[in-house]
Motif scaffolding. Structure first.
Motif, PDB file in Angstrom:
ATOM      1  N   ARG A   1      -4.047  18.454   2.442  1.00  0.00           N
ATOM      2  CA  ARG A   1      -4.276  18.120   1.033  1.00  0.00           C
ATOM      3  C   ARG A   1      -5.613  17.403   0.851  1.00  0.00           C
ATOM      4  N   PRO A   2      -6.321  17.710  -0.234  1.00  0.00           N
ATOM      5  CA  PRO A   2      -7.597  17.021  -0.446  1.00  0.00           C
ATOM      6  C   PRO A   2      -7.382  15.548  -0.797  1.00  0.00           C
ATOM      7  N   VAL A   3      -8.104  14.676  -0.120  1.00  0.00           N
ATOM      8  CA  VAL A   3      -8.046  13.238  -0.420  1.00  0.00           C
ATOM      9  C   VAL A   3      -9.464  12.679  -0.405  1.00  0.00           C
ATOM     10  N   ARG A   4      -9.608  11.553  -1.095  1.00  0.00           N
ATOM     11  CA  ARG A   4     -10.868  10.815  -1.028  1.00  0.00           C
ATOM     12  C   ARG A   4     -10.862   9.994   0.252  1.00  0.00           C
TER      13      ARG A   4
ATOM     14  N   ASP B   1       1.825  -1.460   4.441  1.00  0.00           N
ATOM     15  CA  ASP B   1       1.781  -0.008   4.217  1.00  0.00           C
ATOM     16  C   ASP B   1       3.210   0.529   4.255  1.00  0.00           C
TER      17      ASP B   1
ATOM     18  N   SER C   1      -3.084  13.678  -5.161  1.00  0.00           N
ATOM     19  CA  SER C   1      -2.377  14.008  -3.928  1.00  0.00           C
ATOM     20  C   SER C   1      -2.082  12.762  -3.100  1.00  0.00           C
ATOM     21  N   ARG C   2      -2.629  11.625  -3.443  1.00  0.00           N
ATOM     22  CA  ARG C   2      -2.309  10.368  -2.742  1.00  0.00           C
ATOM     23  C   ARG C   2      -1.512   9.412  -3.619  1.00  0.00           C
TER      24      ARG C   2
ATOM     25  N   GLU D   1     -18.147   5.537  -3.049  1.00  0.00           N
ATOM     26  CA  GLU D   1     -17.266   4.601  -2.343  1.00  0.00           C
ATOM     27  C   GLU D   1     -16.275   3.920  -3.273  1.00  0.00           C
ATOM     28  N   HIS D   2     -16.002   4.536  -4.424  1.00  0.00           N
ATOM     29  CA  HIS D   2     -14.861   4.031  -5.192  1.00  0.00           C
ATOM     30  C   HIS D   2     -14.012   5.173  -5.753  1.00  0.00           C
TER      31      HIS D   2
ATOM     32  N   LEU E   1       0.847  -1.191   0.000  1.00  0.00           N
ATOM     33  CA  LEU E   1       0.000   0.000   0.000  1.00  0.00           C
ATOM     34  C   LEU E   1       0.886   1.246   0.000  1.00  0.00           C
ATOM     35  N   ALA E   2       0.840   1.979  -1.103  1.00  0.00           N
ATOM     36  CA  ALA E   2       1.532   3.274  -1.145  1.00  0.00           C
ATOM     37  C   ALA E   2       0.444   4.341  -1.162  1.00  0.00           C
ATOM     38  N   GLY E   3       0.089   4.848  -2.354  1.00  0.00           N
ATOM     39  CA  GLY E   3      -1.009   5.821  -2.415  1.00  0.00           C
ATOM     40  C   GLY E   3      -2.358   5.159  -2.217  1.00  0.00           C
ATOM     41  N   GLY E   4      -2.478   3.933  -2.675  1.00  0.00           N
ATOM     42  CA  GLY E   4      -3.701   3.178  -2.456  1.00  0.00           C
ATOM     43  C   GLY E   4      -4.859   3.542  -3.365  1.00  0.00           C
ATOM     44  N   GLN E   5      -4.636   4.429  -4.316  1.00  0.00           N
ATOM     45  CA  GLN E   5      -5.768   4.912  -5.104  1.00  0.00           C
ATOM     46  C   GLN E   5      -6.247   3.884  -6.126  1.00  0.00           C
TER      47      GLN E   5
ATOM     48  N   THR F   1     -14.561  13.911  -0.046  1.00  0.00           N
ATOM     49  CA  THR F   1     -13.261  14.573   0.008  1.00  0.00           C
ATOM     50  C   THR F   1     -13.065  15.323   1.331  1.00  0.00           C
TER      51      THR F   1
ATOM     52  N   LEU G   1     -11.025   6.248   0.003  1.00  0.00           N
ATOM     53  CA  LEU G   1      -9.890   5.486  -0.531  1.00  0.00           C
ATOM     54  C   LEU G   1      -8.667   5.606   0.370  1.00  0.00           C
TER      55      LEU G   1
ATOM     56  N   GLN H   1      -4.040   4.411   8.104  1.00  0.00           N
ATOM     57  CA  GLN H   1      -3.011   5.195   7.426  1.00  0.00           C
ATOM     58  C   GLN H   1      -2.922   6.606   7.985  1.00  0.00           C
TER      59      GLN H   1
ATOM     60  N   ARG I   1     -12.239  -2.399  -2.708  1.00  0.00           N
ATOM     61  CA  ARG I   1     -13.647  -2.067  -2.538  1.00  0.00           C
ATOM     62  C   ARG I   1     -14.499  -2.758  -3.579  1.00  0.00           C
TER      63      ARG I   1
ATOM     64  N   ASN J   1       3.953   3.773   3.680  1.00  0.00           N
ATOM     65  CA  ASN J   1       3.918   5.237   3.748  1.00  0.00           C
ATOM     66  C   ASN J   1       4.805   5.822   4.854  1.00  0.00           C
TER      67      ASN J   1
ATOM     68  N   ILE K   1      -6.929   0.318  -3.028  1.00  0.00           N
ATOM     69  CA  ILE K   1      -8.127   0.353  -2.175  1.00  0.00           C
ATOM     70  C   ILE K   1      -9.389   0.361  -3.039  1.00  0.00           C
ATOM     71  N   LEU K   2      -9.316   1.018  -4.185  1.00  0.00           N
ATOM     72  CA  LEU K   2     -10.432   0.932  -5.131  1.00  0.00           C
ATOM     73  C   LEU K   2     -10.713  -0.520  -5.491  1.00  0.00           C
TER      74      LEU K   2
ATOM     75  N   SER L   1     -13.134  17.880 -10.142  1.00  0.00           N
ATOM     76  CA  SER L   1     -12.699  16.714  -9.381  1.00  0.00           C
ATOM     77  C   SER L   1     -13.848  16.028  -8.655  1.00  0.00           C
TER      78      SER L   1
ATOM     79  N   PRO M   1      -7.544  15.367  -6.039  1.00  0.00           N
ATOM     80  CA  PRO M   1      -7.519  14.583  -4.794  1.00  0.00           C
ATOM     81  C   PRO M   1      -6.933  13.175  -4.966  1.00  0.00           C
ATOM     82  N   ILE M   2      -7.032  12.618  -6.149  1.00  0.00           N
ATOM     83  CA  ILE M   2      -6.396  11.319  -6.388  1.00  0.00           C
ATOM     84  C   ILE M   2      -4.883  11.525  -6.543  1.00  0.00           C
TER      85      ILE M   2
END
Lengths: 309, 757, 163
Positions: C54-57, A53, A109-110, C40-41, A31-35, C48, C60, C65, A42, A55, A38-39, C133, A106-107
């Protein structure tokens, strides 16, 4: 859906992470950014028993110039590439033009560039750039570290040379010479979907003739592809005046290279709203336009240098 | 200026909104459903044993485990009796799966995580059957029947009368085409929600919903309980667009389990399950035939509709009749005939989605008008002007049985063209046509007639206005807001009618205990119907106040006036009292109202300018002008917001949204919103919204519906612009959504004009 | 796992399963239900929040963490005395919300961008990135853009209406 249960380890060092990855017989994910991870968890397409993890591993956070390469650590987020200043010369420009195509702020940034290499999605912009530039993937496993050239690294959708107990610590991207122009174009249906096709290109021009061309394709096969046949068609060609207008003339050498890339280099996989025939069309058009963008970028750089002189 | 433009904003902008998922109920269980992975099949067995052993799971049941679980009751003539007969919709699958994702079992757990852990342990055995996911497939392959021994055609209907064959034979020109109106997902940002809380012998149901009273009656009927034992409360609701007005199988299961377990049970639909099992909109296969004389005067129009009703005969069966009855559009065509076959398919049920039948009607006639114009060499604007129902012809009886109330169709089109700068864009279109390097550009027009308020039998609303001793007023109604600013607009309307400050009036709605009877929010009826009801009720309150004052002052009623929120003697003098004092003096003052309106017919014109990249097939909408006439506008900002939002949904239908299916009939939506593409900000062109104002003659308020017009007018304008840019001869090549691959293929086909490269 | 979260300036100790998403911990464990779950994906953006500014979902990101991190949600957007954030006022004034479900996500994405870039008002592309976004089904987005511009201008000190 919610993720299924898993064990979790927050590693503090690369050694701890590698030990965790190799320490059990069960399915582990980094797990780094997880984008993406984790998607997928899910969507329950990925159900790891263990999530490692990384991070909190400080040594993975940095970016540096080493021996003519930009070395990108495993925790460098996409957003770091939004400025062309991220790397000197044309490489920074190429990365900054590509990164805006990756999801949205927002994606970005992770998510991480190295994570994209680990995930090995066929539509990944970074993976296509890696193949284009002959990047090197650096991994650490129980038996030490090793490096794999990007061209050899990708094996198929989400399949790569990385072994389950290995951690990708960094990716090295070679800096580009100042006489090189870069282009990156992506074709997709809306701002919120993967690329149907994306193309990265670099053009090096010496005395008005193409002395080096690199073309990389995203989502044009089951893995990122280097369009070598198309590159060969450009070798030594006189670049001439650049065409203006919205559409590249059919008889232009870039349009010709695009058709070669579509027919000889790509092996498109059909998707909803993009069958193989349509994908080949898009590849042909996009390769031509990306080359044109790279040529224009090269001219602009030349003009700046000559102006400076 | 007040801190907040709307009352709702104070909580919605600060994180204090209260949606069903936010309600904190001690001991509440969360439900999750086991979903069929096949579209069509025979259910052999469902084994919930292992799920019951999962930690945190309190129960897991299939239909076999719950023999007294009732089927979905369909009330209010939403469907047709003979369509429903023999085609029961079980709340959990009994023996036959008919759509992908249909619920096979339910698991309740301490939280959603635990419930889903349980779902993962349920094993179901299904023998797959061939699936049919389009009307044409369901009609073609008679061996695949959704209900054994019954036809897949659930309803046949028509509007108008058949056109005499001689009309077609004698016409100077007849054009024909086939269109597909793809299935769409309404996709409110909040999926479906329900929370059922047993309290003594009553059940309180919280749901994000448009029609709380219908939900209460449906649950009561299904569960065989007196209606007054079920209270439905609608808290903040995260959008609906037509998709939240039914009692769905999951709602019935949750209410049933809450009663059975004696504990609160909640179901918050997950987006991924929503994509499988939330209602769909549109879904029509159409053929058209339009005849005209050499001058372009329309002679006859024929529309045939094979509508995708989904797997069970719910409202989707009768919904296409709205399309048929609105087939006439804005024109004086003397002969119009529309026929409908509602066809059962292996998809989740089709249901109203914003526009609900009218986008389908508008797109059919408006695309065909352009086709006729090209055939005759008449400018599409001129062709429309020659055929508009003239403004002095209202009320106008259409051949398809509608009585249009009022309109000025050419004024709307003129305003749209003026706003766009039509001549300037025509010149640009010609310039590009002559330049082989330029991207082709097209202009598309769409003139629509909308129908708002609802259909006969559902054109009324209930409510009350109550004055209190402190001078404040409480307004109640049977509507329920899912973003339409009721909480701000209705009190403002009542306040204006009474002449009291806005801040003195508050609204209570969406609660079947507070307001025993109600209809709800759908068909763009908030202002038109509930608004008119409140205006009427306020008038009744004034009348009652005057009568009371007259009695206490010993004056005839007509000598008591109402002004500025109080009563006073018309002759002047000391006899005057405020509303609050009147209540103090004379007791509780509350008027109840049931107010009925007629159907209203808003209208308007959309004009789109689109640029096409023929090499990639991408469509770039450069400008969109939407002119809407919804009669008297109560709140310009609200109407503007509704129109823009609806127009963007129309852009979605035209260019982006669609469902593809795999070989066995399962939608290719495994990646959710990465597969089903809603328009984002990056896709929105500059949109100009303008209004003309032709009052609704059916109510003193004069408002018509304003919520749906955008998505009714926009799709045809955009498709017509693309067809114009590419000069496409065969309209069948352009079926929505106009994804790049579709447009690229169309661009390669022979054009009707020269110069398509 | 026991973790520490600093949410809107307040420290919280919570014991969570590793699989629990930040969004669920905010909503269910801490009762901060202003953060909404729309898909939820990771696509719609309703969830957000700001993580380390910083903005994050939040759908996710695993809560584990965020151990030791600072998180800001819509509940923490206004001043402690209740004075609304310029974005909150601008969203209301521009009618940038109808049903309000997506709104907290847009607010937090915009808040993150405003705090990172005081010159946001002059960067239409960055504003387009913020508005682009998330998904809103009610407004048609343009009012949201105008609201972000309005708040950005106010922050810059040249108050004025969006063009």
């Amino acid at each position: 859906m919610k993720p299924a249960p898993f064990d979790y380890v927050a590693a503090r060092t690369v050694a701890e992470a590698v030990e965790a990855l190799g320490g059990t017989g069960h399915k582990a994910q980094v797990l780094a950014g997880g984008q993406s991870l984790i998607l997928e968890m899910r969507l329950q397409r990925v159900r790891p028993d263990l999530v490692v993890d990384i991070n909190r591993i400080r040594e993975l956070g940095g970016m540096s110039i080493e021996d003519g390469d930009l070395r990108v650590g495993a925790l460098v987020r996409h957003t770091a590439f939004e400025s062309a200043e991220v790397a000197p010369g044309p490489l920074g420009t190429l990365l900054s033009r590509a990164v805006v195509n990756i999801a949205h702020p927002p994606i970005r940034s992770r998510g991480t560039m190295v994570g994209s290499f680990g995930w090995a999605h066929p539509a990944s912009e970074w993976c296509a750039i890696g193949v284009t530039l002959e990047a090197v993937v650096e991994m650490t496993g129980p038996d030490g570290t090793r490096s794999v050239a990007a061209g050899d690294y990708f094996l198929g959708p989400h399949r790569s040379e990385r072994r389950p107990m290995e951690l990708i610590t960094s990716v090295r991207l070679p800096l580009l010479r100042e006489d090189t122009g870069v282009g990156f174009l992506e074709h997709r249906r809306t701002g919120f979907c993967f690329a149907q096709v994306a193309v990265a290109a670099t053009l090096t021009v010496t005395d008005g003739a193409i002395s080096g061309a690199r073309i990389g394709l995203a989502n044009c096969a089951d893995r990122p592809v280097r369009a070598r046949a198309a590159e060969r068609s450009l070798a030594g060609a006189d670049i001439g005046p650049l065409p203006e207008g919205a559409r590249l003339p059919d008889d232009h050498l870039f349009a010709h290279a695009g058709r070669i890339a579509a027919q000889e280099d790509a092996a498109p996989v059909a998707e909803p709203y993009a069958d193989v025939e349509y994908k080949r069309q898009v590849i042909a058009v996009l390769v031509g336009r990306t080359l044109l963008e790279a040529a224009a970028d090269q001219r602009a750089r030349l003009a700046v240098r000559e102006g400076r002189r | 200026m007040a801190r907040w433009a709307r009352r709702e904003d104070a909580r919605l902008l600060t994180g204090k909104g209260r949606y069903v998922a936010d309600i904190d109920v001690p001991g509440c269980l969360e439900a999750a459903f086991v979903r069929s992975r096949v579209a069509h099949g025979r259910l052999r067995a469902v084994d919930c044993t292992a799920a019951r052993d999962v930690p945190g799971v309190l129960g897991a049941w299939s239909a076999t485990d719950l023999p007294d679980l009732p089927p979905v009751a369909i009330l209010d003539r939403l469907s047709k009796d003979d369509a429903v007969a023999g085609r029961e919709w079980p709340a959990l699958v009994k023996d036959r799966v008919r759509y992908p994702g249909e619920a096979l079992a339910v698991v309740v757990g301490e939280d959603r995580y635990r419930a889903e852990d349980g779902v993962a342990e349920v094993n179901a055995t299904i023998d797959p059957l061939p699936a049919v996911v389009t009307p044409s497939a369901a009609l073609r392959d008679d061996s695949v029947r959704l209900f054994d021994g019954l036809s897949n055609i659930a309803l046949r209907g028509e509007a108008g009368t058949p056109v005499d064959p001689s009309v077609w034979q004698d016409a100077a020109v007849v054009v024909e085409a086939a269109y597909r109106q793809q299935l769409l997902m309404p996709s409110p940002m909040e999926c479906r929600t329900i929370l059922a809380v047993p309290e003594g012998d009553r059940l309180t149901v919280w749901a994000g919903h448009q029609m709380p009273h219908r939900l209460a009656r449906s649950l009561a009927a299904s569960l065989r309980r007196p209606a007054d034992r079920i209270r439905v409360v609608v808290p903040d609701t995260g959008g609906a667009f037509g998709s939240k007005s039914a009692m769905f199988p999951e709602y019935l299961v949750v209410a049933y389990l809450a009663l059975r377990l004696g504990r609160p049970v909640r179901w918050i639909e997950d987006r991924l399950e929503s994509m499988l099992v939330a209602t769909r909109g549109r879904g029509q296969e159409q053929t058209v035939r339009l005849a005209a004389d050499t001058e372009g005067r329309l002679l006859a129009y024929e529309l045939t509709i094979d509508a995708d009703a989904g797997a069970y005969p719910h409202l989707g069966v009768t919904l296409p009749m709205i399309t048929a009855s609105m087939a006439t559009g804005a024109y004086t065509t003397p002969h119009v005939h529309a026929t409908v076959r509602s066809v059962l398919t292996n998809t989740m049920v089709t249901y109203p989605y914003r526009g609900a039948g009218r986008p389908e009607a508008t797109t059919a006639i408006e695309r065909t008008m352009d086709l006729l114009g090209r055939r005759l060499g008449i400018d599409p604007v001129e062709l429309r002007r020659r055929n508009f129902i003239p403004s002095d012809a209202f009320p106008y009886e259409t051949p398809t049985g509608r009585r249009y109330d009022s309109g000025n169709y050419s004024a709307a089109l003129d305003l749209a063209l003026r706003t766009l700068g039509y001549e300037k864009w025509r010149a640009e279109r010609s310039r590009r046509h002559d330049d082989p390097d330029a991207l082709p550009l097209g202009i598309g027009v769409s003139c629509y007639v909308e129908r708002s308020g609802g259909e006969a039998g559902l054109l009324h609303e209930f409510g009350s206005v109550e004055a209190h001793e402190d001078g404040t007023v409480t307004a109640r109604c049977g509507a329920a807001s899912s973003g339409q600013s009721h909480e701000t607009l209705f009190p403002a309307l009542v306040a204006e009618a009474l002449g009291v400050p806005e801040t003195h009036v508050r609204l209570i709605e969406g609660d079947t205990d507070e307001q025993p009877e109600g209809v709800g929010s759908f068909a763009s009826r908030s202002a038109q119907v509930a608004g008119a009801m409140f205006q009427h009720a306020a008038g009744l309150l004034v009348q009652e106040a005057r009568e009371r004052a007259a009695e206490s002052w010993g004056l005839p009623v007509d000598e008591v006036d109402w002004a500025d929120g109080g009563v006073h003697a018309a002759s002047g003098g000391p006899a005057a009292t405020s509303l609050g004092d009147l209540v103090k003096a004379t007791g509780p003052l509350r008027v109840e109202d049931r107010y009925e309106t007629s159907v209203a017919f808003p209208f308007g014109a959309h004009v789109a300018v689109a640029e096409v990249d023929p090499d990639l097939g991408t469509v770039n909408v450069l400008r969109l002008v939407a002119v809407e006439d919804c009669g008297v506008v109560l709140s310009p900002a609200t109407v503007h917001g509704q129109t823009l939002g609806s127009t963007v949904q129309g852009i979605g239908q035209a260019l982006y949204e669609g469902i593809t299916f795999d070989d066995v009939g399962v939608p290719c939506l495994a990646s959710g919103f990465l597969d089903y593409l809603l328009p984002t900000f990056a896709e929105i062109p500059p949109v100009d919204i303008r209004h003309t104002r032709t009052p609704n003659p059916g109510t003193p308020l004069g408002a018509k519906g304003a919520g749906e017009s955008g998505c009714i007018g926009a799709p045809a304008a955009i498709v017509n612009a693309v067809a114009d840019a590419l000069r496409i001869a065969d309209p069948g090549l352009l079926q929505t959504p106009l994804t790049p691959d579709i447009v690229w293929r169309a661009a390669r086909a022979p054009g009707h004009g020269e110069g398509v490269r | 796992m026991k973790i520490t979260l600093n949410v809107n300036g307040a420290g919280h100790f919570v014991d969570v399963e590793p699989r629990r998403l930040l969004a669920d911990v905010l909503r269910d464990d801490l009762g901060l239900t202003g953060t909404h779950l729309g898909c939820e994906h990771g696509v719609c953006g309703a969830c957000t929040v700001l993580m380390g500014g910083r903005p994050v979902r939040s759908c996710l990101v695993l809560a584990v963490q965020c151990d030791g991190s600072s998180v800001r949600t819509v509940e923490g957007l206004a001043e402690p005395d209740g004075e609304p954030h310029p974005l909150q006022r601008a969203f209301s004034a521009e009618h940038a919300l109808q049903c309000g479900f997506c709104t907290p996500g847009f607010l937090m994405a915009a808040a993150g961008a405003l705090e990172a870039d005081p010159g946001l008002a002059d960067d239409p592309e960055a504003i387009a990135g913020v508005v682009g976004s998330g998904i809103c089904r009610c407004t048609g987005y343009e009012p949201i853009r105008r609201a972000v511009v309005r708040a950005a201008r106010e922050q810059r000190g040249t108050a004025g209406r969006a063009p």
